[in-house]
Design a protein around this motif. Structure first.
Motif, PDB file in Angstrom:
ATOM      1  N   HIS A  29      20.838  13.500   1.196  1.00  0.00           N
ATOM      2  CA  HIS A  29      20.468  13.452  -0.217  1.00  0.00           C
ATOM      3  C   HIS A  29      21.601  13.958  -1.103  1.00  0.00           C
ATOM      4  CE1 HIS A  29      16.178  12.477   0.403  1.00  0.00           C
ATOM      5  NE2 HIS A  29      16.352  13.115   1.546  1.00  0.00           N
ATOM      6  N   ALA A  30      21.845  13.233  -2.186  1.00  0.00           N
ATOM      7  CA  ALA A  30      22.860  13.660  -3.139  1.00  0.00           C
ATOM      8  C   ALA A  30      22.321  14.700  -4.109  1.00  0.00           C
ATOM      9  CB  ALA A  30      23.398  12.457  -3.921  1.00  0.00           C
ATOM     10  N   SER A  31      21.024  14.640  -4.408  1.00  0.00           N
ATOM     11  CA  SER A  31      20.456  15.463  -5.478  1.00  0.00           C
ATOM     12  C   SER A  31      19.119  16.066  -5.064  1.00  0.00           C
ATOM     13  CB  SER A  31      20.249  14.616  -6.745  1.00  0.00           C
ATOM     14  OG  SER A  31      21.455  14.056  -7.186  1.00  0.00           O
ATOM     15  N   GLY A  32      18.776  17.153  -5.704  1.00  0.00           N
ATOM     16  CA  GLY A  32      17.462  17.750  -5.505  1.00  0.00           C
ATOM     17  C   GLY A  32      16.398  16.921  -6.191  1.00  0.00           C
ATOM     18  N   GLN A  33      15.346  16.587  -5.449  1.00  0.00           N
ATOM     19  CA  GLN A  33      14.291  15.713  -5.989  1.00  0.00           C
ATOM     20  C   GLN A  33      13.014  15.908  -5.190  1.00  0.00           C
ATOM     21  OE1 GLN A  33      13.747  12.563  -9.031  1.00  0.00           O
ATOM     22  NE2 GLN A  33      15.405  13.988  -8.541  1.00  0.00           N
ATOM     23  N   ASN A  34      11.894  15.875  -5.892  1.00  0.00           N
ATOM     24  CA  ASN A  34      10.597  15.876  -5.228  1.00  0.00           C
ATOM     25  C   ASN A  34      10.070  14.450  -5.173  1.00  0.00           C
ATOM     26  OD1 ASN A  34       8.109  17.291  -4.213  1.00  0.00           O
ATOM     27  ND2 ASN A  34       7.239  16.233  -5.972  1.00  0.00           N
ATOM     28  N   TYR A  35       9.553  14.060  -4.014  1.00  0.00           N
ATOM     29  CA  TYR A  35       9.012  12.716  -3.813  1.00  0.00           C
ATOM     30  C   TYR A  35       7.530  12.821  -3.474  1.00  0.00           C
ATOM     31  CZ  TYR A  35      13.893  11.318  -3.689  1.00  0.00           C
ATOM     32  OH  TYR A  35      15.229  11.121  -4.023  1.00  0.00           O
ATOM     33  N   GLN A  36       6.696  12.229  -4.316  1.00  0.00           N
ATOM     34  CA  GLN A  36       5.259  12.143  -4.069  1.00  0.00           C
ATOM     35  C   GLN A  36       4.980  10.772  -3.467  1.00  0.00           C
ATOM     36  OE1 GLN A  36       3.209  14.684  -4.594  1.00  0.00           O
ATOM     37  NE2 GLN A  36       3.436  15.604  -6.619  1.00  0.00           N
ATOM     38  N   LEU A  37       4.360  10.743  -2.289  1.00  0.00           N
ATOM     39  CA  LEU A  37       4.073   9.505  -1.579  1.00  0.00           C
ATOM     40  C   LEU A  37       2.565   9.351  -1.388  1.00  0.00           C
ATOM     41  CD1 LEU A  37       6.629   9.950   1.363  1.00  0.00           C
ATOM     42  CD2 LEU A  37       7.063   8.900  -0.857  1.00  0.00           C
ATOM     43  N   GLY A  38       2.102   8.117  -1.453  1.00  0.00           N
ATOM     44  CA  GLY A  38       0.707   7.851  -1.154  1.00  0.00           C
ATOM     45  C   GLY A  38       0.526   6.462  -0.591  1.00  0.00           C
ATOM     46  N   ASP A  39      -0.351   6.338   0.405  1.00  0.00           N
ATOM     47  CA  ASP A  39      -0.765   5.027   0.896  1.00  0.00           C
ATOM     48  C   ASP A  39      -2.276   5.027   1.021  1.00  0.00           C
ATOM     49  OD1 ASP A  39      -1.348   6.372   3.292  1.00  0.00           O
ATOM     50  OD2 ASP A  39       0.395   5.575   4.359  1.00  0.00           O
ATOM     51  N   GLY A  41       0.776  -1.233   0.000  1.00  0.00           N
ATOM     52  CA  GLY A  41       0.000   0.000   0.000  1.00  0.00           C
ATOM     53  C   GLY A  41       0.803   1.277   0.000  1.00  0.00           C
ATOM     54  N   LEU A  42       1.973   1.305  -0.630  1.00  0.00           N
ATOM     55  CA  LEU A  42       2.778   2.524  -0.710  1.00  0.00           C
ATOM     56  C   LEU A  42       3.207   2.737  -2.150  1.00  0.00           C
ATOM     57  CD1 LEU A  42       4.387   4.880   0.591  1.00  0.00           C
ATOM     58  CD2 LEU A  42       6.279   3.260   0.900  1.00  0.00           C
ATOM     59  N   GLY A  43       2.943   3.943  -2.678  1.00  0.00           N
ATOM     60  CA  GLY A  43       3.369   4.304  -4.019  1.00  0.00           C
ATOM     61  C   GLY A  43       4.252   5.534  -3.979  1.00  0.00           C
ATOM     62  N   ILE A  44       5.260   5.576  -4.856  1.00  0.00           N
ATOM     63  CA  ILE A  44       6.194   6.697  -4.909  1.00  0.00           C
ATOM     64  C   ILE A  44       6.398   7.125  -6.348  1.00  0.00           C
ATOM     65  CG2 ILE A  44       8.544   7.486  -4.414  1.00  0.00           C
ATOM     66  CD1 ILE A  44       8.676   5.534  -2.132  1.00  0.00           C
ATOM     67  N   CYS A  45       6.306   8.427  -6.583  1.00  0.00           N
ATOM     68  CA  CYS A  45       6.689   9.035  -7.848  1.00  0.00           C
ATOM     69  C   CYS A  45       7.670  10.166  -7.563  1.00  0.00           C
ATOM     70  CB  CYS A  45       5.466   9.543  -8.615  1.00  0.00           C
ATOM     71  SG  CYS A  45       4.487   8.216  -9.377  1.00  0.00           S
ATOM     72  N   VAL A  46       8.403  10.594  -8.581  1.00  0.00           N
ATOM     73  CA  VAL A  46       9.501  11.544  -8.358  1.00  0.00           C
ATOM     74  C   VAL A  46       9.600  12.533  -9.510  1.00  0.00           C
ATOM     75  CG1 VAL A  46      10.821   9.817  -7.065  1.00  0.00           C
ATOM     76  CG2 VAL A  46      11.235  10.093  -9.512  1.00  0.00           C
ATOM     77  N   ASN A  47      10.207  13.680  -9.228  1.00  0.00           N
ATOM     78  CA  ASN A  47      10.609  14.589 -10.289  1.00  0.00           C
ATOM     79  C   ASN A  47      11.817  15.410  -9.843  1.00  0.00           C
ATOM     80  OD1 ASN A  47       7.783  15.411  -9.089  1.00  0.00           O
ATOM     81  ND2 ASN A  47       8.910  17.337  -9.306  1.00  0.00           N
ATOM     82  N   THR A  48      12.705  15.656 -10.794  1.00  0.00           N
ATOM     83  CA  THR A  48      13.977  16.321 -10.527  1.00  0.00           C
ATOM     84  C   THR A  48      13.786  17.782 -10.143  1.00  0.00           C
ATOM     85  OG1 THR A  48      15.168  14.889 -12.039  1.00  0.00           O
ATOM     86  CG2 THR A  48      16.148  17.031 -11.605  1.00  0.00           C
ATOM     87  N   LEU A  49      14.578  18.210  -9.152  1.00  0.00           N
ATOM     88  CA  LEU A  49      14.677  19.623  -8.777  1.00  0.00           C
ATOM     89  C   LEU A  49      16.154  20.000  -8.878  1.00  0.00           C
ATOM     90  CD1 LEU A  49      12.265  19.648  -5.681  1.00  0.00           C
ATOM     91  CD2 LEU A  49      11.754  20.336  -8.037  1.00  0.00           C
ATOM     92  N   SER A  50      16.596  20.244 -10.098  1.00  0.00           N
ATOM     93  CA  SER A  50      18.021  20.423 -10.354  1.00  0.00           C
ATOM     94  C   SER A  50      18.572  21.724  -9.793  1.00  0.00           C
ATOM     95  CB  SER A  50      18.281  20.368 -11.866  1.00  0.00           C
ATOM     96  OG  SER A  50      17.571  21.399 -12.537  1.00  0.00           O
ATOM     97  N   GLN A  51      17.685  22.618  -9.346  1.00  0.00           N
ATOM     98  CA  GLN A  51      18.139  23.896  -8.807  1.00  0.00           C
ATOM     99  C   GLN A  51      18.647  23.781  -7.371  1.00  0.00           C
ATOM    100  OE1 GLN A  51      15.038  23.011  -9.532  1.00  0.00           O
ATOM    101  NE2 GLN A  51      14.073  24.374 -11.030  1.00  0.00           N
TER     102      GLN A  51
END
Length: 360
Positions: free
Chosen positions: A217-227, A172-182
């Motif tokens: 964290h090594a890099s800028g990233q957005n993490y979308q979480l849902g359960d 019951g856990l889902g993860i999506c991501v998108n880069t935040l290179s700034q």
């Protein structure tokens, strides 16, 4: 890739055995991809891969963080190298996609668009995104399927040879991501692929939030979480994790930070690009306000091609292999059961396919 051709690779056993199954099953695909990747490095950074990759690996040390926080994934990468018959350093460097971008100072606008929708009495939690990468990844898309720690099943969308780009567990856990290179980076932090898979191994969104707050964290990233109970969104970088306020039960995100202001010291451009802003406006137009959000509405939003803010990017046959395109899109519906809809290309032109993972 056509969605009906998307391979599903069963990865069972120990972490190394899982990686070996991944590498063996996709060996030819990985070999072809490595060749395209090495060519793309020369195009992107102006120096050959034989020069760039050793320089990149010598100037960074992500291995210590990987061994400390996600040791099983280090074993999985070794298994991929063994199964695919490629060098350990090649398999390792292949995991460091976001880190390669900022180390090489590749000019990138970033093109992933993601969302998370909180559950309502008549709709389950939904987490979804488009995954937009250079066109040379096209043809390497795959789904990895393996049992998780509770005996349920985890599905991970990936580019062959990588431990994962985004995923969901029937626990019951889902993860999506998108880069935040700034945002701020670290040459010794935990790379994005390992952060995503480490968080995906958590039992629920609350535990995943704690994991995201605890790792460097090594890099800028957005993490979308849902359960099954709700959603959470965090903007992460070397300076830490910022949890965003979710308004009206929905989180919409593209490639600029909405709350974090931990910019890289060398960032001279604004913290948002016009393209990222217009894609966010597109998502808000389709899914914002008081609009009822359904799975079909999410798929329509991910298929949008508004000028200057295309959420779904179809590849121009005349474009170079380094030009961004949507190599896949995914939607998780997380209720009593978990339903996964996947598209192995731009959803504006490619079909969706439902994959129903097993649950113990």
């Amino acid at each position: 890739m056509r969605t009906e051709l998307l391979p599903i690779v069963d990865c069972v056993g120990s972490p190394r055995a899982r990686g070996r199954a991944h590498g063996e099953t996709l060996r030819t695909t990985i070999a072809d991809k490595v060749g395209r990747w090495r060519n793309a490095i020369g195009d992107a950074y102006g120096i050959p891969a034989d020069t760039f990759l050793p320089r990149f690996l010598a100037a960074t040390n992500f291995r210590d963080a990987i061994e400390r926080f996600t040791p099983a994934l280090a074993e999985e990468v070794s298994g991929i190298a063994q199964g695919a018959a490629i060098g350990e350093d090649t398999a390792y460097a292949m995991q460091l996609m976001d880190e390669e971008w900022w180390f090489g100072e590749e000019p990138r606008d970033g093109h992933c668009s993601s969302l998370a929708i909180a559950p309502t009495p008549d709709q389950p939690t939904m987490v979804a995104q488009t995954m937009d990468l250079s066109g040379w990844h096209d043809g390497a898309q795959a789904l990895l399927r393996f049992p998780d720690r509770d005996g349920n099943e985890t599905l991970v969308f990936t580019s062959a040879g990588m431990i994962g780009l985004m995923g969901v567990s029937t626990g019951g856990l889902g993860i999506c991501v998108n880069t935040l290179s700034q945002l701020r980076t670290s040459r010794t932090g935990l790379p994005v692929a390992f952060v995503m898979r480490g968080a995906l191994g958590c039992s629920d969104a609350s535990e995943a939030v704690s994991f995201l707050r605890s790792v460097p964290h090594a890099s800028g990233q957005n993490y979308q979480l849902g359960d099954r109970d709700g959603i959470a969104t965090l903007e992460c970088c070397a300076a830490g994790a910022t949890q965003l306020t979710v308004e009206n039960g929905r989180s919409l995100h593209t490639n600029h930070p909405l709350e974090s202001r931990e910019a890289r010291p060398d960032t001279v451009s604004p913290l948002f690009s016009d393209n990222s802003r217009k894609r966010l406006e597109s998502l808000r137009s389709d899914l914002g306000g008081d609009l009822r959000v359904t799975p079909d509405a999410v798929k329509i939003a991910l298929s949008a091609c508004r000028a200057g803010g295309e959420v779904s990017i179809a590849r121009d046959p005349a474009s170079s292999a380094t030009t961004a395109m949507t190599i896949g899109a995914i939607l998780y519906e997380i209720g009593d059961e978990v339903a996964v809809s996947v598209c192995a290309g731009p959803p504006s032109v490619e079909a969706w396919r439902q994959v129903t993972p097993a649950r113990s």
